[in-house]
Motif scaffolding. Structure first.
Motif, mmCIF file in Angstrom:
data_model
loop_
_atom_site.group_PDB
_atom_site.id
_atom_site.type_symbol
_atom_site.label_atom_id
_atom_site.label_comp_id
_atom_site.label_asym_id
_atom_site.label_seq_id
_atom_site.Cartn_x
_atom_site.Cartn_y
_atom_site.Cartn_z
ATOM 1 N N UNK A 257 14.079 19.584 14.203
ATOM 2 C CA UNK A 257 13.979 18.529 15.219
ATOM 3 C C UNK A 257 14.361 19.072 16.594
ATOM 4 N N UNK A 258 15.440 19.843 16.653
ATOM 5 C CA UNK A 258 15.883 20.401 17.933
ATOM 6 C C UNK A 258 14.855 21.377 18.502
ATOM 7 N N UNK A 259 14.265 22.195 17.645
ATOM 8 C CA UNK A 259 13.241 23.139 18.107
ATOM 9 C C UNK A 259 12.024 22.393 18.659
ATOM 10 N N UNK A 260 11.605 21.339 17.950
ATOM 11 C CA UNK A 260 10.462 20.556 18.388
ATOM 12 C C UNK A 260 10.752 19.843 19.702
ATOM 13 N N UNK A 261 11.969 19.275 19.807
ATOM 14 C CA UNK A 261 12.356 18.587 21.037
ATOM 15 C C UNK A 261 12.383 19.549 22.224
ATOM 16 N N UNK A 266 12.022 17.562 25.659
ATOM 17 C CA UNK A 266 12.812 16.339 25.520
ATOM 18 C C UNK A 266 14.285 16.623 25.788
ATOM 19 N N UNK A 267 14.948 15.717 26.511
ATOM 20 C CA UNK A 267 16.366 15.947 26.828
ATOM 21 C C UNK A 267 17.252 15.764 25.598
ATOM 22 N N UNK A 271 24.991 14.214 21.820
ATOM 23 C CA UNK A 271 24.959 13.390 20.619
ATOM 24 C C UNK A 271 23.532 12.969 20.292
ATOM 25 N N UNK A 272 23.189 13.032 19.007
ATOM 26 C CA UNK A 272 21.943 12.469 18.503
ATOM 27 C C UNK A 272 22.282 11.220 17.707
ATOM 28 N N UNK A 273 21.637 10.114 18.048
ATOM 29 C CA UNK A 273 21.938 8.838 17.399
ATOM 30 C C UNK A 273 20.673 8.326 16.714
ATOM 31 N N UNK A 288 17.631 7.506 19.188
ATOM 32 C CA UNK A 288 17.658 6.527 20.267
ATOM 33 C C UNK A 288 17.513 7.124 21.658
ATOM 34 N N UNK A 289 17.957 8.355 21.843
ATOM 35 C CA UNK A 289 17.925 8.951 23.183
ATOM 36 C C UNK A 289 16.535 9.480 23.532
ATOM 37 N N UNK A 290 15.900 10.168 22.588
ATOM 38 C CA UNK A 290 14.588 10.762 22.832
ATOM 39 C C UNK A 290 13.443 9.864 22.391
#
Length: 301
Positions: A257-261, A266-267, A271-273, A288-290
């Motif tokens: 997910x982080x690599x794709x973001x 994407x910022x 925290x990832x929620x 919720x953030x991205x």
């Protein structure tokens, strides 16, 4: 690595609470997710899932002549898959009530009235239709007096007419019951008063001997001592386990997910929620953030 915030059990409970409230149910505050799950699945079990069914009548099926026309109307509703809620017991409007006939033997009872009352239920009838529903079939046992909840002959009718439909509950190698159990015994054992409790009742499960050497365990799954359906308890455990599994699946996919973001610009903060949501027949997790969406299943809890 950002911190991960998610609680899918609480998300699910919040969604179910909102759904029940929208349907007019008074959901007590302070219920645990497990308690809420029991009430929700108990309600779903008491309702008859929509869809057309093949109607099968027992050879010994009887209906009072004065209710023959009313019965035919309900029969056609079952065949075409109409909503049967107006014919059900008003008890399903109480999330804390238990249908012990359904919990024990998997049998519903339907009122045969045809006039709709202001609360959305048909006029109550003395005799009611006793029927066991499967996914694509409805086994019609009899039209019998309201209150015949412990009538063991219903199980005998199922055995005589459709033994294959209940074969998984037959106890093989059992010679019989050591003590005869009457209908009155079953009625009492399903609802035992608890000393010091005005409303709560306890329950004791029983087997049914339909003929010498032929004994069935509860074909509706049975119930706990708290009168709660064992099927409901089992399915609730599975559902809560599935929700935990969804959380584990999200954690496993965080590196990807982080690599794709990052590749999409994407910022990503500290925290990832993630929130659990259902989109159509798909269960998804929304960050919720991205606003990124992770698909978790094609069915869902």
């Amino acid at each position: 690595m950002p911190t991960i915030k998610m609680d899918f059990v609480s998300d699910w409970a919040e969604n179910i609470r909102a759904e029940l409230s929208s349907l007019g149910y008074d959901v007590p505050n302070g219920l645990s997710p497990e308690e809420l799950c029991h009430r929700y699945l108990n309600l779903r079990r008491r309702l008859v899932s929509p869809g057309p069914r093949t109607v099968l009548l027992a050879h010994e099926f009887t209906c009072p002549p004065d209710l023959a026309g009313d019965f035919e109307l309900v029969r056609r509703k079952i065949e075409v898959g109409e909503d049967l809620r107006p014919h059900l017991s008003r008890g399903f409007m109480n999330l804390d009530s238990h249908d012990m006939l359904l919990n024990d033997w998997g049998i519903h009872h339907l009122h045969l009235g045809t006039e709709m009352e202001p609360d959305g239920f048909v006029t109550r009838t003395g005799p009611v239709l006793f029927v066991r529903f499967a996914a694509t079939a409805a086994y019609l046992l009899s039209v019998h007096e309201h209150g015949s909840w412990a009538r063991q002959d219903f199980v005998r009718v199922l055995h005589r007419n459709w033994p294959d439909s209940i074969s998984m509950w037959r106890l093989r190698g059992v010679l019989g019951l050591a003590t005869e159990v009457t209908d009155e015994d079953i009625s009492k054992l399903r609802s035992i008063k608890i000393p010091g409790e005005k409303k709560k009742r306890a329950a004791v499960s029983t087997f049914v001997e339909v003929e010498p050497g032929v004994v069935y365990a509860p074909i509706g799954g049975g119930y706990s001592t708290a009168q709660t359906s064992i099927v409901v308890v089992r399915d609730c455990d599975r559902l809560l386990d599935a929700l935990q599994g969804y959380e584990d699946a999200v954690r496993d996919r965080i590196p990807a997910f982080l690599n794709e973001a990052q590749s999409q610009g994407l910022p990503i903060g500290d925290e990832l929620s993630f929130k659990l949501r259902k989109v159509g027949n798909h269960v998804v997790a929304i960050e919720e953030n991205t606003k990124a969406v992770l698909s978790l299943s094609g069915g869902g809890a």
